[in-house]
Scaffold this motif. Structure first.
Motif, PDB file in Angstrom:
ATOM      1  N   ALA A  11      81.436  97.068  24.253  1.00  0.00           N
ATOM      2  CA  ALA A  11      81.579  95.686  24.698  1.00  0.00           C
ATOM      3  C   ALA A  11      80.654  95.355  25.862  1.00  0.00           C
ATOM      4  O   ALA A  11      80.321  94.184  26.077  1.00  0.00           O
ATOM      5  CB  ALA A  11      83.028  95.410  25.102  1.00  0.00           C
ATOM      6  N   ARG A  12      80.225  96.365  26.587  1.00  0.00           N
ATOM      7  CA  ARG A  12      79.405  96.127  27.766  1.00  0.00           C
ATOM      8  C   ARG A  12      78.098  95.381  27.465  1.00  0.00           C
ATOM      9  O   ARG A  12      77.791  94.402  28.154  1.00  0.00           O
ATOM     10  CB  ARG A  12      79.116  97.458  28.452  1.00  0.00           C
ATOM     11  N   PRO A  13      77.294  95.768  26.465  1.00  0.00           N
ATOM     12  CA  PRO A  13      76.048  95.032  26.211  1.00  0.00           C
ATOM     13  C   PRO A  13      76.283  93.575  25.839  1.00  0.00           C
ATOM     14  O   PRO A  13      75.517  92.693  26.249  1.00  0.00           O
ATOM     15  CB  PRO A  13      75.404  95.786  25.042  1.00  0.00           C
ATOM     16  N   LEU A  14      77.361  93.315  25.085  1.00  0.00           N
ATOM     17  CA  LEU A  14      77.662  91.929  24.715  1.00  0.00           C
ATOM     18  C   LEU A  14      78.030  91.111  25.947  1.00  0.00           C
ATOM     19  O   LEU A  14      77.598  89.963  26.099  1.00  0.00           O
ATOM     20  CB  LEU A  14      78.796  91.888  23.685  1.00  0.00           C
ATOM     21  N   ALA A  15      78.816  91.695  26.850  1.00  0.00           N
ATOM     22  CA  ALA A  15      79.194  90.992  28.083  1.00  0.00           C
ATOM     23  C   ALA A  15      77.958  90.702  28.934  1.00  0.00           C
ATOM     24  O   ALA A  15      77.824  89.599  29.494  1.00  0.00           O
ATOM     25  CB  ALA A  15      80.202  91.822  28.868  1.00  0.00           C
ATOM     26  N   GLU A  16      77.053  91.658  29.002  1.00  0.00           N
ATOM     27  CA  GLU A  16      75.831  91.466  29.788  1.00  0.00           C
ATOM     28  C   GLU A  16      74.987  90.331  29.198  1.00  0.00           C
ATOM     29  O   GLU A  16      74.435  89.506  29.925  1.00  0.00           O
ATOM     30  CB  GLU A  16      75.011  92.760  29.813  1.00  0.00           C
ATOM     31  N   LYS A  17      74.900  90.282  27.868  1.00  0.00           N
ATOM     32  CA  LYS A  17      74.121  89.216  27.214  1.00  0.00           C
ATOM     33  C   LYS A  17      74.752  87.847  27.465  1.00  0.00           C
ATOM     34  O   LYS A  17      74.047  86.853  27.657  1.00  0.00           O
ATOM     35  CB  LYS A  17      74.022  89.479  25.711  1.00  0.00           C
ATOM     36  N   MET A  18      76.078  87.800  27.469  1.00  0.00           N
ATOM     37  CA  MET A  18      76.753  86.521  27.698  1.00  0.00           C
ATOM     38  C   MET A  18      76.500  86.029  29.126  1.00  0.00           C
ATOM     39  O   MET A  18      76.318  84.831  29.357  1.00  0.00           O
ATOM     40  CB  MET A  18      78.256  86.649  27.433  1.00  0.00           C
ATOM     41  N   VAL A  19      76.477  86.929  30.100  1.00  0.00           N
ATOM     42  CA  VAL A  19      76.196  86.519  31.481  1.00  0.00           C
ATOM     43  C   VAL A  19      74.749  86.034  31.594  1.00  0.00           C
ATOM     44  O   VAL A  19      74.473  85.051  32.293  1.00  0.00           O
ATOM     45  CB  VAL A  19      76.470  87.674  32.472  1.00  0.00           C
ATOM     46  N   THR A  20      73.840  86.696  30.892  1.00  0.00           N
ATOM     47  CA  THR A  20      72.446  86.252  30.904  1.00  0.00           C
ATOM     48  C   THR A  20      72.326  84.850  30.325  1.00  0.00           C
ATOM     49  O   THR A  20      71.596  84.004  30.859  1.00  0.00           O
ATOM     50  CB  THR A  20      71.570  87.233  30.095  1.00  0.00           C
ATOM     51  N   LEU A  21      73.068  84.569  29.249  1.00  0.00           N
ATOM     52  CA  LEU A  21      73.081  83.210  28.692  1.00  0.00           C
ATOM     53  C   LEU A  21      73.673  82.231  29.706  1.00  0.00           C
ATOM     54  O   LEU A  21      73.200  81.107  29.849  1.00  0.00           O
ATOM     55  CB  LEU A  21      73.884  83.168  27.393  1.00  0.00           C
ATOM     56  N   GLY A  77      72.089  78.656  31.455  1.00  0.00           N
ATOM     57  CA  GLY A  77      72.798  77.404  31.674  1.00  0.00           C
ATOM     58  C   GLY A  77      72.412  76.249  30.772  1.00  0.00           C
ATOM     59  O   GLY A  77      72.964  75.159  30.904  1.00  0.00           O
ATOM     60  N   SER A  78      71.508  76.425  29.832  1.00  0.00           N
ATOM     61  CA  SER A  78      71.097  75.311  28.977  1.00  0.00           C
ATOM     62  C   SER A  78      72.132  75.059  27.884  1.00  0.00           C
ATOM     63  O   SER A  78      73.039  75.867  27.660  1.00  0.00           O
ATOM     64  CB  SER A  78      69.741  75.622  28.333  1.00  0.00           C
ATOM     65  N   LEU A  79      71.995  73.944  27.231  1.00  0.00           N
ATOM     66  CA  LEU A  79      72.903  73.588  26.140  1.00  0.00           C
ATOM     67  C   LEU A  79      72.772  74.582  24.994  1.00  0.00           C
ATOM     68  O   LEU A  79      73.775  74.982  24.388  1.00  0.00           O
ATOM     69  CB  LEU A  79      72.606  72.163  25.648  1.00  0.00           C
ATOM     70  N   HIS A  80      71.548  74.996  24.715  1.00  0.00           N
ATOM     71  CA  HIS A  80      71.338  75.975  23.649  1.00  0.00           C
ATOM     72  C   HIS A  80      72.014  77.302  23.985  1.00  0.00           C
ATOM     73  O   HIS A  80      72.632  77.927  23.122  1.00  0.00           O
ATOM     74  CB  HIS A  80      69.831  76.196  23.420  1.00  0.00           C
ATOM     75  N   ALA A  81      71.930  77.734  25.242  1.00  0.00           N
ATOM     76  CA  ALA A  81      72.570  78.977  25.669  1.00  0.00           C
ATOM     77  C   ALA A  81      74.089  78.860  25.548  1.00  0.00           C
ATOM     78  O   ALA A  81      74.763  79.798  25.104  1.00  0.00           O
ATOM     79  CB  ALA A  81      72.176  79.311  27.101  1.00  0.00           C
ATOM     80  N   LYS A 110      84.504  79.060  31.383  1.00  0.00           N
ATOM     81  CA  LYS A 110      84.691  79.867  32.587  1.00  0.00           C
ATOM     82  C   LYS A 110      83.470  80.743  32.845  1.00  0.00           C
ATOM     83  O   LYS A 110      83.073  80.941  34.002  1.00  0.00           O
ATOM     84  CB  LYS A 110      85.942  80.734  32.450  1.00  0.00           C
ATOM     85  N   LEU A 111      82.868  81.259  31.787  1.00  0.00           N
ATOM     86  CA  LEU A 111      81.669  82.078  31.920  1.00  0.00           C
ATOM     87  C   LEU A 111      80.542  81.303  32.584  1.00  0.00           C
ATOM     88  O   LEU A 111      79.920  81.778  33.537  1.00  0.00           O
ATOM     89  CB  LEU A 111      81.219  82.581  30.542  1.00  0.00           C
ATOM     90  N   PHE A 112      80.295  80.077  32.119  1.00  0.00           N
ATOM     91  CA  PHE A 112      79.195  79.280  32.648  1.00  0.00           C
ATOM     92  C   PHE A 112      79.523  78.691  34.019  1.00  0.00           C
ATOM     93  O   PHE A 112      78.620  78.472  34.820  1.00  0.00           O
ATOM     94  CB  PHE A 112      78.832  78.161  31.664  1.00  0.00           C
ATOM     95  N   ALA A 113      80.805  78.425  34.295  1.00  0.00           N
ATOM     96  CA  ALA A 113      81.175  77.779  35.555  1.00  0.00           C
ATOM     97  C   ALA A 113      81.399  78.768  36.699  1.00  0.00           C
ATOM     98  O   ALA A 113      81.045  78.475  37.848  1.00  0.00           O
ATOM     99  CB  ALA A 113      82.439  76.952  35.353  1.00  0.00           C
ATOM    100  N   GLU A 114      81.986  79.936  36.416  1.00  0.00           N
ATOM    101  CA  GLU A 114      82.383  80.841  37.497  1.00  0.00           C
ATOM    102  C   GLU A 114      81.619  82.163  37.509  1.00  0.00           C
ATOM    103  O   GLU A 114      81.117  82.578  38.552  1.00  0.00           O
ATOM    104  CB  GLU A 114      83.888  81.145  37.395  1.00  0.00           C
ATOM    105  N   ILE A 115      81.550  82.818  36.380  1.00  0.00           N
ATOM    106  CA  ILE A 115      81.041  84.192  36.361  1.00  0.00           C
ATOM    107  C   ILE A 115      79.522  84.242  36.489  1.00  0.00           C
ATOM    108  O   ILE A 115      78.979  85.021  37.270  1.00  0.00           O
ATOM    109  CB  ILE A 115      81.530  84.919  35.101  1.00  0.00           C
TER     110      ILE A 115
END
Length: 184
Positions: A44-54, A58-62, A78-83
């Motif tokens: 799960a770690r690589p997927l979580a890292e990719k989601m934080v990079t997205l 911060g774009s609409l596509h991301a 929550k990912l885009f607003a806080e983490i």
């Protein structure tokens, strides 16, 4: 040979694995830390890292890409607003895996998967409160301790005199087809 085959299969089909990892990352986003097996944490770690990079993009596509992967609007929000804003100074390494040892039931290696930038979670307090309560109950009281025990015995004796005790029925126990003495 499995050279350059990075996918950890976890004994599941591709659809099941994708759903499992997406749910793990959503739980990580919601709770800031999850307890899981070491293999699932590593997957799960690589997927979580990719989601934080997205999220840092911060774009609409991301945002839409993250939503298509995670499938939960609240988690993406929550990912885009806080983490992601917490991790703007980092260039990767947003998560940490803390090994916990073996699970008692099946001896699987357990681990915490948590955000590096998250506030330290404190789970020790409930255990300390229980210990404190246990200590309060076990502290001897010099004058009042013997009196309640005597009072407790007295009502029990009166209940015995009021209604005679019925003997419990013997349990029927079968063990590998052998009958116990009570089953005759």
């Amino acid at each position: 040979m499995r050279h350059q085959r990075k996918t950890i299969k976890l004994g599941r089909t591709a659809e099941h694995r994708k759903a499992l990892l997406a749910n793990q990352v959503c739980s990580l986003i919601e709770h800031q830390r999850i307890k899981t097996t070491l293999a699932k944490a590593k997957a799960a770690r690589p997927l979580a890292e990719k989601m934080v990079t997205l999220g840092k993009n911060g774009s609409l596509h991301a945002r839409r890409t993250a939503l298509s992967t995670l499938r939960q609007k609240d988690a993406v929000k929550k990912l885009f607003a806080e983490i992601a804003p917490r991790s703007t100074n980092r260039n990767g390494g947003y998560t940490r895996i803390v090994k916990l040892g073996q699970r008692k039931s099946d001896s699987a290696s357990m681990a915490f998967l948590e955000w590096v930038d998250a506030a330290p979670a404190v789970e020790e307090k409930p255990a300390k409160e229980k210990k404190a309560k246990a200590k309060k109950e076990t502290t001897p009281q010099p004058a009042s301790a013997p009196a309640p025990k005597e009072e407790a015995k007295a009502p029990a004796q009166t209940e015995e005199t009021k209604a005679p005790k019925e003997e419990p029925k013997p349990k029927k126990r079968r063990w590998f087809g052998k009958k116990s003495e009570g089953d005759k």
